[in-house]
Write a protein that holds these residues in place. Structure first.
Motif, PDB file in Angstrom:
ATOM      1  N   UNK A   9      25.316  45.769  -8.644  1.00  0.00           N
ATOM      2  CA  UNK A   9      26.198  44.697  -9.087  1.00  0.00           C
ATOM      3  C   UNK A   9      25.398  43.540  -9.677  1.00  0.00           C
ATOM      4  N   UNK A  10      24.342  43.124  -8.975  1.00  0.00           N
ATOM      5  CA  UNK A  10      23.495  42.047  -9.484  1.00  0.00           C
ATOM      6  C   UNK A  10      22.810  42.455 -10.775  1.00  0.00           C
ATOM      7  N   UNK A  11      22.357  43.701 -10.854  1.00  0.00           N
ATOM      8  CA  UNK A  11      21.689  44.182 -12.066  1.00  0.00           C
ATOM      9  C   UNK A  11      22.627  44.148 -13.262  1.00  0.00           C
ATOM     10  N   UNK A  12      23.888  44.510 -13.059  1.00  0.00           N
ATOM     11  CA  UNK A  12      24.860  44.487 -14.148  1.00  0.00           C
ATOM     12  C   UNK A  12      25.089  43.063 -14.647  1.00  0.00           C
ATOM     13  N   UNK A  13      25.186  42.117 -13.730  1.00  0.00           N
ATOM     14  CA  UNK A  13      25.328  40.715 -14.115  1.00  0.00           C
ATOM     15  C   UNK A  13      24.112  40.240 -14.898  1.00  0.00           C
ATOM     16  N   UNK A  14      22.925  40.617 -14.428  1.00  0.00           N
ATOM     17  CA  UNK A  14      21.683  40.250 -15.117  1.00  0.00           C
ATOM     18  C   UNK A  14      21.659  40.793 -16.538  1.00  0.00           C
ATOM     19  N   UNK A  15      22.051  42.063 -16.723  1.00  0.00           N
ATOM     20  CA  UNK A  15      22.055  42.656 -18.062  1.00  0.00           C
ATOM     21  C   UNK A  15      22.948  41.862 -19.016  1.00  0.00           C
ATOM     22  N   UNK A  16      24.137  41.518 -18.543  1.00  0.00           N
ATOM     23  CA  UNK A  16      25.069  40.803 -19.413  1.00  0.00           C
ATOM     24  C   UNK A  16      24.531  39.424 -19.798  1.00  0.00           C
ATOM     25  N   UNK A  17      23.892  38.737 -18.849  1.00  0.00           N
ATOM     26  CA  UNK A  17      23.277  37.443 -19.151  1.00  0.00           C
ATOM     27  C   UNK A  17      22.158  37.616 -20.180  1.00  0.00           C
ATOM     28  N   UNK A  18      21.350  38.655 -20.005  1.00  0.00           N
ATOM     29  CA  UNK A  18      20.252  38.904 -20.947  1.00  0.00           C
ATOM     30  C   UNK A  18      20.778  39.204 -22.343  1.00  0.00           C
ATOM     31  N   UNK A  19      21.793  40.053 -22.447  1.00  0.00           N
ATOM     32  CA  UNK A  19      22.333  40.374 -23.769  1.00  0.00           C
ATOM     33  C   UNK A  19      22.920  39.144 -24.445  1.00  0.00           C
ATOM     34  N   UNK A  20      23.585  38.310 -23.682  1.00  0.00           N
ATOM     35  CA  UNK A  20      24.122  37.076 -24.259  1.00  0.00           C
ATOM     36  C   UNK A  20      22.995  36.221 -24.827  1.00  0.00           C
ATOM     37  N   UNK A  21      21.909  36.114 -24.083  1.00  0.00           N
ATOM     38  CA  UNK A  21      20.790  35.294 -24.544  1.00  0.00           C
ATOM     39  C   UNK A  21      20.082  35.930 -25.737  1.00  0.00           C
ATOM     40  N   UNK A  65      10.136  48.070 -28.685  1.00  0.00           N
ATOM     41  CA  UNK A  65      10.286  46.796 -29.388  1.00  0.00           C
ATOM     42  C   UNK A  65      11.521  46.847 -30.280  1.00  0.00           C
ATOM     43  N   UNK A  66      12.342  45.815 -30.223  1.00  0.00           N
ATOM     44  CA  UNK A  66      13.514  45.778 -31.095  1.00  0.00           C
ATOM     45  C   UNK A  66      14.359  44.551 -30.842  1.00  0.00           C
ATOM     46  N   UNK A  67      15.646  44.694 -31.182  1.00  0.00           N
ATOM     47  CA  UNK A  67      16.609  43.613 -31.002  1.00  0.00           C
ATOM     48  C   UNK A  67      17.901  44.185 -30.456  1.00  0.00           C
ATOM     49  N   UNK A  68      18.677  43.327 -29.835  1.00  0.00           N
ATOM     50  CA  UNK A  68      20.027  43.688 -29.400  1.00  0.00           C
ATOM     51  C   UNK A  68      21.024  43.093 -30.381  1.00  0.00           C
ATOM     52  N   UNK A  69      21.954  43.917 -30.813  1.00  0.00           N
ATOM     53  CA  UNK A  69      23.020  43.450 -31.701  1.00  0.00           C
ATOM     54  C   UNK A  69      24.367  43.722 -31.054  1.00  0.00           C
ATOM     55  N   UNK A  70      25.301  42.806 -31.234  1.00  0.00           N
ATOM     56  CA  UNK A  70      26.653  43.000 -30.755  1.00  0.00           C
ATOM     57  C   UNK A  70      27.282  44.180 -31.486  1.00  0.00           C
ATOM     58  N   UNK A  71      27.965  45.056 -30.745  1.00  0.00           N
ATOM     59  CA  UNK A  71      28.613  46.227 -31.326  1.00  0.00           C
ATOM     60  C   UNK A  71      29.898  46.497 -30.555  1.00  0.00           C
ATOM     61  N   UNK A  72      31.031  46.103 -31.131  1.00  0.00           N
ATOM     62  CA  UNK A  72      32.304  46.255 -30.442  1.00  0.00           C
ATOM     63  C   UNK A  72      32.324  45.437 -29.172  1.00  0.00           C
ATOM     64  N   UNK A  73      32.675  46.084 -28.054  1.00  0.00           N
ATOM     65  CA  UNK A  73      32.670  45.375 -26.779  1.00  0.00           C
ATOM     66  C   UNK A  73      31.371  45.588 -26.010  1.00  0.00           C
TER      67      UNK A  73
END
Length: 303
Positions: free
Chosen positions: A257-269, A287-295
Motif C-alpha cells: 500500500x505504501x509502495x503504491x502511494x510512493x509510485x503515484x507521488x513519484x510519477x506526479x513529480x 534511463x528515460x522519462x515518464x509520460x502521462x498516458x490515459x489514466x
C-alpha cells in the motif's frame, strides 16, 4: 509471493541460454561538469507471479499482451548508476555479488568498460538493502569489493535491517534477505554514513524518501546547474504495470500500500517537473522519462 534464491535457480534451469553479449554501459548523461552512466550488473530471472500475484488477472493479461511480457517469467535488467564529478566517483547500489543469482553480479566488468576500477569508487550509496543492491559489497573471499569507498544508507533502512528482530518478523521467504543484508552491513559498519530524507548527502545529491518497497527505501535527486535526474531504485520497479497501473499492489513490495502511494507521488513529480529518471530494473539501461498516458503513464527510454 516472495522470491527466493532457490526459485530463481529453478527458473534459470528451465531456460535456454540467452544469445549475444550484454551491454555493459549506457550513454553518458552530461550534467554540467558531472557525468552519469548506467552500468549493468546483469539481470534477474524471476517467476512472474512474484510481482503479478496480487493484481487483477483480466486487466493484467491485456497489459502484459500490450508489452509482450510473459506471464510465466520475468528477466529484469539490473542497472547501477555511476556518477562522476571530478571529485567524487559514486556508485548507487553495489549489485548482487557472486552469491545471489548466476545471471547477475557482473558490475565490475561494466565498470571496467567505463574505465573505472573498484578502487576508484569513492562512495557507494544504497537505495535499499535487498540482495541485488547490497550483496555486491563482498567478493568470494568476504573482502570488500570497493575497498576505499565510504558507504551511505538512509537511517530508516539501516535501522530496519540492523534490528535483530527483522529476521524473525519479515517472513520465511525474505529471512535470507535479512541475514544477507546484516552480514554485508556488519562488513561496512565502520565505513558507513547514515542520512535522512531531504538531506544533501554529497554536493548536488539529495535523498528523497520513497518507502514501501522496503521501509527505508530512498531515491536520489542529482542536480547540477539546470540539469536534474531522479535515481528511483526499485520505487518504480518495471516499465509495464508499475507505469500503467501505479496504484496496483505488487508482490515485490514489502509494504504494498505504501509502495503504491510512493509510485503515484513519484510519477506526479516526474511528469510535472519533466525529470529524467533512472530505474534499477527498467529496460535499455534504465534511463528515460515518464509520460502521462490515459489514466496511467508510459516509460519512454532514452535510447
Amino acid at each position: 509471493m516472495d522470491i527466493t534464491r532457490r526459485m530463481m535457480l529453478q527458473t534459470m534451469a528451465a531456460m535456454p541460454l540467452a544469445g549475444g553479449l550484454p551491454v555493459l554501459t549506457r550513454a553518458d548523461i552530461s550534467m554540467g561538469t558531472a557525468m552519469l552512466t548506467t552500468v549493468s550488473d546483469g539481470h534477474l530471472v524471476l517467476p512472474a507471479s512474484f510481482i503479478f500475484d496480487p493484481m487483477p488477472k483480466d486487466e493484467l493479461g491485456q497489459i502484459l499482451a500490450d508489452y509482450g511480457i510473459s506471464s510465466e517469467k520475468l528477466e529484469p535488467e539490473c542497472n547501477l548508476t555511476l556518477y562522476r564529478d571530478g571529485d567524487h566517483t559514486v556508485l548507487f547500489d553495489a549489485g548482487a555479488g557472486p552469491d545471489f543469482a548466476p545471471t547477475a553480479g557482473s558490475v565490475l566488468d561494466s565498470l571496467d568498460a567505463a574505465g573505472v576500477s573498484a578502487a576508484d569508487i569513492t562512495h557507494v550509496v544504497f537505495t535499499h538493502a535487498h540482495p541485488d543492491h547490497i550483496w555486491g559489497v563482498l567478493d568470494d573471499f568476504d573482502e570488500l569489493v570497493f575497498p576505499d569507498a565510504t558507504y551511505m544508507m538512509g537511517r530508516a533502512e539501516w535501522d530496519f535491517w540492523w534490528n535483530p528482530e527483522t529476521v524473525n518478523t519479515i517472513g520465511e521467504a525474505r529471512a535470507a534477505h535479512a541475514v544477507g543484508a546484516k552480514r554485508r552491513m556488519t562488513a561496512i559498519e565502520d565505513r558507513v554514513r547514515l542520512f535522512d530524507d531531504d538531506q544533501e548527502i554529497l554536493p548536488g545529491i539529495a535523498a528523497v524518501s520513497t518507502p514501501g518497497h522496503t521501509p527505508g527505501h530512498m531515491a536520489f535527486e542529482i542536480r547540477q546547474g539546470n540539469s536534474a535526474v531522479l535515481v528511483v531504485g526499485d520505487a518504480i520497479g518495471n516499465h509495464h504495470v508499475a507505469f500503467r497501473r501505479p496504484a496496483w499492489h505488487s508482490g515485490s513490495d514489502q509494504d504494498a500500500e505504501t509502495a503504491a502511494t510512493t509510485r503515484q507521488v513519484l510519477f506526479d513529480r516526474l511528469t510535472h517537473e519533466d525529470l529524467t529518471l533512472i530505474g534499477f530494473h527498467l529496460p535499455g539501461g534504465g534511463i528515460g522519462r515518464a509520460e502521462k498516458a490515459g489514466d496511467g503513464f508510459r516509460f519512454v527510454g532514452a535510447a
